[in-house]
Design a protein around this motif. Structure first.
Motif, PDB file in Angstrom:
ATOM      1  N   ASP A 374       0.838  -1.197   0.000  1.00 46.14           N
ATOM      2  CA  ASP A 374       0.000   0.000   0.000  1.00 46.14           C
ATOM      3  C   ASP A 374       0.875   1.249   0.000  1.00 46.14           C
ATOM      4  N   SER A 375       0.676   2.105  -1.005  1.00 48.96           N
ATOM      5  CA  SER A 375       1.525   3.281  -1.155  1.00 48.96           C
ATOM      6  C   SER A 375       1.313   4.302  -0.044  1.00 48.96           C
ATOM      7  N   ASP A 376       0.235   4.178   0.714  1.00 49.36           N
ATOM      8  CA  ASP A 376      -0.014   5.126   1.798  1.00 49.36           C
ATOM      9  C   ASP A 376       0.437   4.602   3.157  1.00 49.36           C
ATOM     10  N   LEU A 377       1.110   3.462   3.166  1.00 48.74           N
ATOM     11  CA  LEU A 377       1.550   2.868   4.412  1.00 48.74           C
ATOM     12  C   LEU A 377       2.897   3.451   4.812  1.00 48.74           C
ATOM     13  N   PHE A 378       2.976   3.937   6.058  1.00 45.70           N
ATOM     14  CA  PHE A 378       4.223   4.491   6.576  1.00 45.70           C
ATOM     15  C   PHE A 378       4.812   3.524   7.609  1.00 45.70           C
ATOM     16  N   TYR A 379       6.118   3.629   7.811  1.00 43.86           N
ATOM     17  CA  TYR A 379       6.773   2.790   8.801  1.00 43.86           C
ATOM     18  C   TYR A 379       6.330   3.155  10.211  1.00 43.86           C
ATOM     19  N   ASP A 380       6.329   2.169  11.086  1.00 44.26           N
ATOM     20  CA  ASP A 380       6.255   2.446  12.510  1.00 44.26           C
ATOM     21  C   ASP A 380       7.599   3.017  12.955  1.00 44.26           C
ATOM     22  N   GLU A 381       7.687   3.372  14.213  1.00 47.67           N
ATOM     23  CA  GLU A 381       8.978   3.816  14.732  1.00 47.67           C
ATOM     24  C   GLU A 381       9.996   2.681  14.634  1.00 47.67           C
ATOM     25  N   ILE A 382      11.161   2.984  14.127  1.00 43.77           N
ATOM     26  CA  ILE A 382      12.239   2.004  13.986  1.00 43.77           C
ATOM     27  C   ILE A 382      13.444   2.531  14.750  1.00 43.77           C
ATOM     28  N   PRO A 383      13.801   1.922  15.880  1.00 42.98           N
ATOM     29  CA  PRO A 383      15.000   2.366  16.604  1.00 42.98           C
ATOM     30  C   PRO A 383      16.222   2.269  15.698  1.00 42.98           C
TER      31      PRO A 383
END
Length: 629
Positions: A374-383
């Motif tokens: 999905d092109s509108d999916l963003f990453y969660d926080e990634i340490p």
């Protein structure tokens, strides 16, 4: 964003008074479960001390110079291969020999162990070089298959390592898997068996690698490298730093800590078919390619000759949809030099990203998961070490693409991609465009870029619906190419139509709803064909009402071509081309007869294209096979 936390970590004998920022005293250990540790400087694990990373745990470090870890103790981390005893994985060790002095140390397969309990492991048996088949239980490794590849271009330049500890930090190595299964579960909470079949778990034990790690590269040659840390790395950052390209998506190269022009901006990942043979001429495989701009393009699979050169017969192609931005612990891959220098890994590229996360991929493993995220999916926080806010970055690639596949001689596939985003040029740009793996392969379907004679597997450029995007076909012998659009990727909606335009015959082949199907003689066609998104010539090449206006009949016994004008259209012209695009026959202003006949007895055997154009500018093309009885 960067986080400095310690969760679910047990410390026993951790001495805060030591000079190292993290110090594990002799006979003590640190245990981590399903978490990560961030250490801003160095780690010192004293002899008989241990640091256990379990259940996807990882170690991140923030040092900015050369590796400073010290101590003769061991960090222990698990990783699984993905092949049996006949196929290769490409590896890069996260640890080296546990020597007391500060710095990174070379690795050898004697540092690999079979997990037997939560913290217990048994050293793998190193087989004699005459034994080619490793086993899972007991874990035995065949050293004959341990090789590295440094600044080389030919198969003969692979360097045998065997059981020696001569794999320098950052260098990759090949290792075949094991036969059999091992149902031992080292950690009950994780519930992962050592080997369920073709997926061998290894316990890497040694001093953890850290700091700036450089491996030599040279112009036009490949080097086997990989992720050298006991954590994931952001491959985009590594490629962008070592191959600065367009600053469209990721900022400048300085943002990722280096401005080096040493490699071509692509990572090359080996894929192989399970053929259950150690003979090179039985191998079937190839290299998939990854760039920060275009993502992963599956491998073209080839048979190989005994000297490592390509065989003309393609086999079914790679099926992996790999999302390799966050490259896991132990993963090896090739890079190609763009000058004499080094390809450099840095702590700032390190991230905590589990292989079980939705967009991550275990060690170069095929998966049925769709690559069209999905092109509108963003990453969660990634340490991560660099302080990057991944929540502002899309999981998808910013450049929408069309995936093209060419079916070759009814037996194999070649892949390439064409993508679009504002700011890209028609020339080569590192980190966006993907060079072909080897110009010596006997058959190629490729993108043509301005200012270079090289072949490209992917091309990112700016979109113009009125523009043609050149593609090439090369073959050492007569070859049938059948090309179609296999997939729209990353939100491509720039055009409802896709064609291959043959500029010699002015025929447009609809490759979205149909197939470009042409048998070409030996040669390299760099200028004849292009991808377009409009049919400006009006030529119809897919079955529809207009295509039924004419029927073409070739009588090879009588040497006669008959064209039936079923709708009695007013014929402006009839032309005949051979497969190279040479005009063989041209008849104009033929009226509206029911049929037309032309002698073909003097023509050479082969496939020809008949094109009929009506007075109202409808174009229909059909193929005929002409041969002598």
């Amino acid at each position: 964003m960067k986080r400095k936390i310690l969760s679910f970590v047990a410390f026993f004998g951790l001495a805060s008074m030591a000079n190292a920022q993290m110090y594990v005293s002799p006979g003590s250990y640190v245990f981590m479960n399903n978490q990560y540790m961030y250490v801003t400087q160095d780690v010192n694990i004293q002899g008989t001390g241990n640091f256990y990373l379990r259940n996807t745990s990882q170690l991140l470090q923030g040092g900015t110079g050369a590796g400073a870890n010290a101590g003769a103790g061991d960090l222990s981390v698990f990783q699984e291969g993905t092949v049996n005893n006949f196929q290769y994985n490409y590896w890069c060790s996260p640890v080296g020999a546990p020597l007391a002095a500060a710095g990174n140390n070379p690795f050898g397969i004697t540092r690999l162990y079979r997990p037997t309990g939560l913290t217990a492991s048994t050293a793998a048996t190193i087989l004699p070089t005459s034994n080619y088949n490793g086993t899972s239980n007991p874990l035995a490794i065949a050293p004959y298959w341990i090789w590295k590849f440094i600044t080389s271009s030919t198969y003969a330049q692979w360097v045998s390592v065997g059981s020696a500890s001569t794999i320098n930090v950052g260098e990759g190595f090949t290792m075949k898997g094991t036969s059999g299964t091992d149902n031992t579960i080292a950690q009950v909470a994780e519930n992962v068996q050592n080997n369920t079949g073709s997926r061998q778990r290894y316990d890497f034990r040694g001093k953890p690698n850290d700091g700036t790690i450089s491996v030599a590269v040279s112009n036009g040659n490949f080097t086997l490298v990989g992720n050298p840390y006991p954590s994931a790395v952001d491959l985009n950052m590594y490629l962008r730093a070592n191959a600065p390209g367009p600053d469209l998506l990721w900022g400048t190269a300085d943002d990722v800590g280096l401005n080096n022009t040493s490699i071509d901006g692509t990572a090359y990942f080996w894929e192989q078919v399970a053929v259950n043979s150690h003979y090179l001429n039985q191998y079937e495989g190839g290299y998939g390619t990854y760039t920060p701009g275009s993502g992963y393009t599956p491998a073209d699979f080839w048979n190989y000759n005994g000297d490592g050169t390509y065989n003309v017969n393609l086999v079914p192609a790679g099926t992996a949809n790999l999302h390799l931005r966050f490259t896991p612990i132990g993963q090896g891959f090739m890079v190609r030099g763009d000058g004499a220098g080094t390809a450099t890994m840095r702590n700032s590229y390190r991230v905590f990203r589990r292989e079980t996360d939705v967009d991550a991929t275990p060690l170069a493993r095929s998966t049925t998961e769709s690559s069209s995220i999905d092109s509108d999916l963003f990453y969660d926080e990634i340490p991560n070490v660099a302080g990057t806010d991944y929540t502002t970055q899309r999981v998808n690639y910013y450049a929408p693409q069309i995936a093209l596949v060419a079916f070759i001689n009814d037996g194999g596939y070649l892949f390439n991609r064409l993508g679009f985003a504002n700011g890209y040029s028609d020339g080569f740009e590192k980190g966006a465009d993907t060079p072909g793996v080897n110009a010596a392969n006997p058959i190629s379907f490729y993108q043509v870029l301005e200012g270079t004679t090289n072949e490209f597997r992917t091309s990112l450029t700016s979109f113009d619906i009125d523009k043609g995007y050149p593609i090439g076909f090369r073959c050492d012998s007569q070859t049938r190419f059948q090309v179609r659009v296999s997939e729209y990727l990353y939100g491509f909606d720039l055009s409802d139509e896709v064609f291959i335009h043959d500029k010699l015959t002015d025929i447009y082949y609809d490759i979205k709803n149909g197939v470009f199907d042409m048998t070409l003689p030996a040669g390299d066609n760099k200028t004849r064909f292009e991808i377009t998104f409009k049919n400006t010539g009006g030529t119809l090449t897919t079955p529809d009402e207009a295509n039924n206006m004419f029927a073409v009949v070739q009588n090879n016994e009588q040497g006669m071509l008959t064209i039936l004008n079923t709708y009695k259209k007013d014929i402006k012209s009839i032309t005949l081309y051979d497969i190279t695009g040479k005009l063989i026959l041209n008849k104009e202003n033929l009226g509206n007869n029911d049929s037309y006949q032309f002698a073909t007895g003097a023509l050479s055997d082969g496939v020809y294209v008949v094109k009929a154009t009506t007075a109202d500018n409808i174009n229909v093309s059909k193929k005929v096979s002409i041969y002598k009885k």
